[in-house]
Motif scaffolding. Structure first.
Motif, PDB file in Angstrom:
ATOM      1  N   ALA A   1      42.648  46.968  44.541  1.00  7.63           N
ATOM      2  CA  ALA A   1      42.259  47.185  45.935  1.00  7.63           C
ATOM      3  C   ALA A   1      40.820  47.015  45.494  1.00  7.63           C
ATOM      4  CB  ALA A   1      43.179  48.602  46.133  1.00  7.63           C
ATOM      5  N   GLN A   2      40.601  47.838  43.661  1.00  2.00           N
ATOM      6  CA  GLN A   2      38.804  47.565  43.836  1.00  2.00           C
ATOM      7  C   GLN A   2      39.034  45.966  43.232  1.00  2.00           C
ATOM      8  OE1 GLN A   2      36.977  50.383  43.301  1.00  2.00           O
ATOM      9  NE2 GLN A   2      35.718  48.423  43.818  1.00  2.00           N
ATOM     10  N   LEU A   3      39.174  45.461  42.686  1.00  3.02           N
ATOM     11  CA  LEU A   3      39.093  44.457  42.033  1.00  3.02           C
ATOM     12  C   LEU A   3      39.506  43.662  43.288  1.00  3.02           C
ATOM     13  CD1 LEU A   3      41.465  44.225  38.410  1.00  3.02           C
ATOM     14  CD2 LEU A   3      39.097  44.394  39.072  1.00  3.02           C
ATOM     15  N   ALA A   4      39.976  43.495  44.708  1.00  6.56           N
ATOM     16  CA  ALA A   4      39.950  42.617  45.468  1.00  6.56           C
ATOM     17  C   ALA A   4      38.798  42.831  46.432  1.00  6.56           C
ATOM     18  CB  ALA A   4      40.867  42.943  46.627  1.00  6.56           C
ATOM     19  N   HIS A   5      37.981  44.457  46.686  1.00  7.29           N
ATOM     20  CA  HIS A   5      36.914  44.322  47.143  1.00  7.29           C
ATOM     21  C   HIS A   5      35.908  44.534  45.999  1.00  7.29           C
ATOM     22  CE1 HIS A   5      33.440  47.462  47.695  1.00  7.29           C
ATOM     23  NE2 HIS A   5      34.042  47.442  48.846  1.00  7.29           N
ATOM     24  N   ASP A   6      35.714  43.772  44.640  1.00  2.00           N
ATOM     25  CA  ASP A   6      34.959  43.272  44.010  1.00  2.00           C
ATOM     26  C   ASP A   6      34.731  41.490  44.351  1.00  2.00           C
ATOM     27  OD1 ASP A   6      34.462  45.798  43.669  1.00  2.00           O
ATOM     28  OD2 ASP A   6      35.143  45.782  41.462  1.00  2.00           O
ATOM     29  N   ARG A   7      36.444  41.275  44.790  1.00  3.37           N
ATOM     30  CA  ARG A   7      36.464  39.299  44.682  1.00  3.37           C
ATOM     31  C   ARG A   7      36.173  39.186  42.863  1.00  3.37           C
ATOM     32  NH1 ARG A   7      35.347  38.218  50.016  1.00  3.37           N
ATOM     33  NH2 ARG A   7      34.332  39.306  50.767  1.00  3.37           N
ATOM     34  N   ARG A   8      37.555  39.954  42.497  1.00  9.12           N
ATOM     35  CA  ARG A   8      36.838  39.113  41.074  1.00  9.12           C
ATOM     36  C   ARG A   8      38.782  39.444  40.807  1.00  9.12           C
ATOM     37  NH1 ARG A   8      36.186  43.794  36.899  1.00  9.12           N
ATOM     38  NH2 ARG A   8      35.766  42.107  35.420  1.00  9.12           N
ATOM     39  N   PRO A   9      39.084  37.906  40.924  1.00  7.24           N
ATOM     40  CA  PRO A   9      40.663  37.622  41.174  1.00  7.24           C
ATOM     41  C   PRO A   9      41.431  37.746  39.786  1.00  7.24           C
ATOM     42  CG  PRO A   9      39.195  35.138  40.927  1.00  7.24           C
ATOM     43  CD  PRO A   9      38.527  36.633  41.395  1.00  7.24           C
ATOM     44  N   VAL A  10      43.080  38.452  40.332  1.00  8.97           N
ATOM     45  CA  VAL A  10      43.258  38.716  39.302  1.00  8.97           C
ATOM     46  C   VAL A  10      44.575  37.008  38.749  1.00  8.97           C
ATOM     47  CG1 VAL A  10      45.854  40.063  38.367  1.00  8.97           C
ATOM     48  CG2 VAL A  10      43.397  41.003  39.734  1.00  8.97           C
TER      49      VAL A  10
END
Ligand SMILES: Cc1ncc(COP(=O)(O)O)c(C=O)c1O
Length: 415
Positions: free
Chosen positions: A167-176
């Motif tokens: 959720a945090q990575l999505a919020h930060d717009r950092r794709p996994v």
């Protein structure tokens, strides 16, 4: 030959090699080969438990019956008959796959390398358990990918923490790029992902549109022969599965495989051909004949028995002699126990003292890409015989007791 300034090469190395150093484990091998050291550091399978006469017979049969072919180049995807046998190995774990889904690789390690090469540009993100397999971290680093760790507990990857991280990575717009996970008898932590959490991982993969790389060298080495559903079975369209014969037959054959959806598989074959043209026909043929002619499940059962006895020896001695302030996992299969030292003790610093006391382990920091693991360490029970394991744990226990007593003397009982 004339001398050349070493900087001549250094200046030309690709930037991605800058962070590459020998793993902590490899650096340990030089010391640990000394016979007086109880070596609880390496993850070598106990190949002496193989039926070597049967291996000789199989190898002889390959050469006698098909020598010219076995010593020839092969196809990039791997020998069809072996791929069929590997589908049989997956079936023994309850996984339904087709030989066309499989690309044969030089061990699981090459599978990890090719997958990282396929997906990762510099700076790309991979989510992985913390701690995680040192060889995977090395492969990911060699493509300059960044790893975000998610903590584990006795039930494997903490899925609440996974959700929060995604959720945090999505919020930060950092794709996994993908989640890398070892669900069974994890290296190095020794714990397994519970069935409930497997369902949750798959739900989260749907929710966050995540690809999963499932690395499964130890699934068949459950001490009771129990199986948990593979992530590949739960979400075949989202999972790239990596298998290996290293732990159920031999790491010397260098036979592993990747099972993946068609488009991924096609790319992997191209990458495999670019790396080494093809897998050795000889070792593929030996492996194929092994599965066709030998009671391979009985051999796996033998390995299970050997590792179960060694794990019992390690856990028994840890309970008997380790300080109460330490915590460790209770593996139900695989090769490893993960130990957490009391707060303030440094596993890397302690290693020099342990080696003087004639026991070797791997400090936990080797298994984190983010500098974590300072108070943790990995013990392996796969290779030394039970008495040697008990002796090694006793030696290490003394070192840890001394260190705790020293810390108490210096700092009193304050935390
Ligand atoms: C989790 C994990 N993945 C992959 C490998 C690679 O093994 P191999 O290349 O021998 O198949 C290992 C070996 O120790 C491992 O522990």
């Amino acid at each position: 030959m004339s001398e050349i300034n070493p900087d001549t090469y250094l200046a030309r190395y690709a930037s991605r090699t800058r962070g590459m150093t020998a793993s902590e484990i490899r650096a340990l091998f030089a010391v640990a080969e000394r016979p007086e050291i109880a070596f609880l550091a390496g993850g070598m399978p106990y190949t002496a438990a193989l039926d070597l006469e049967a291996v000789a017979e199989v190898t002889q049969g390959v050469i006698a019956e098909n020598g010219a072919w076995a010593l020839q180049y092969g196809g990039g995807q791997g020998m069809p008959e072996l791929r069929e046998a590997l589908v049989g190995v997956m079936a023994a774990e309850g996984i339904a796959a087709h030989p066309d889904d499989v690309v044969v690789t030089a061990g699981g390690q090459q599978g990890l390398d090719l997958v990282a090469k396929l997906f990762c540009d510099p700076g790309d993100l991979i989510v992985a358990e913390g701690p995680s397999y040192v060889g995977a971290l090395g492969a990911f680093a060699s493509y300059e990918a960044d790893v975000v760790h998610v903590p584990m507990d006795d039930d494997g990857l903490d899925t609440d923490a996974l959700e929060a991280t995604l959720a945090q990575l999505a919020h930060d717009r950092r794709p996994v790029k993908f989640l890398y996970t070892i669900p069974n008898h994890q290296n190095p932590a020794g714990s397994s992902l519970s069935s409930r959490r497997r369902e949750r991982v798959v739900q989260l993969a749907e929710q966050f549109d995540l690809i999963i790389v499932e690395d499964n060298p130890y699934g068949l080495l459950d001490f009771k022969g129990e199986l948990r559903p593979a992530l590949l079975s739960l979400a075949p369209e989202r999972v790239i599965y990596i298998g290996t014969l290293s732990k159920i037959l031999s790491p010397g054959l260098r036979v592993g495989w990747v099972a993946a959806t068609e488009s991924v598989r096609d790319k992997l074959v191209l990458l495999k051909e670019a790396a080494d043209l093809c897998q050795s026909n000889l070792t593929q043929a030996v492996a194929q004949r092994w599965f066709a002619t030998q009671p391979w499940q009985a051999q796996v059962e033998t390995f299970r028995g050997v590792y179960r006895e060694r794990c019992d020896a390690m856990l028994g001695e840890l309970a008997a002699s380790f300080p109460a302030e330490c915590r460790w996992t209770q593996p139900t299969g695989g090769f490893f126990v993960w130990v957490r030292l009391p707060h303030g003790l440094d596993a890397k610093q302690l290693l020099a003292k342990a080696l003087r006391a004639r026991v070797a382990y791997v400090p936990g920091a080797a298994f984190y890409a983010d500098g974590g693991g300072g108070e943790e360490l990995r013990l392996s029970f796969c290779f030394p015989p039970p008495e040697r394991i008990r002796e090694g744990v006793r030696r290490l226990a003394e070192v840890v007791h001394d260190e705790i007593a020293f810390a108490h003397a210096l700092f009193g009982d304050q935390e």
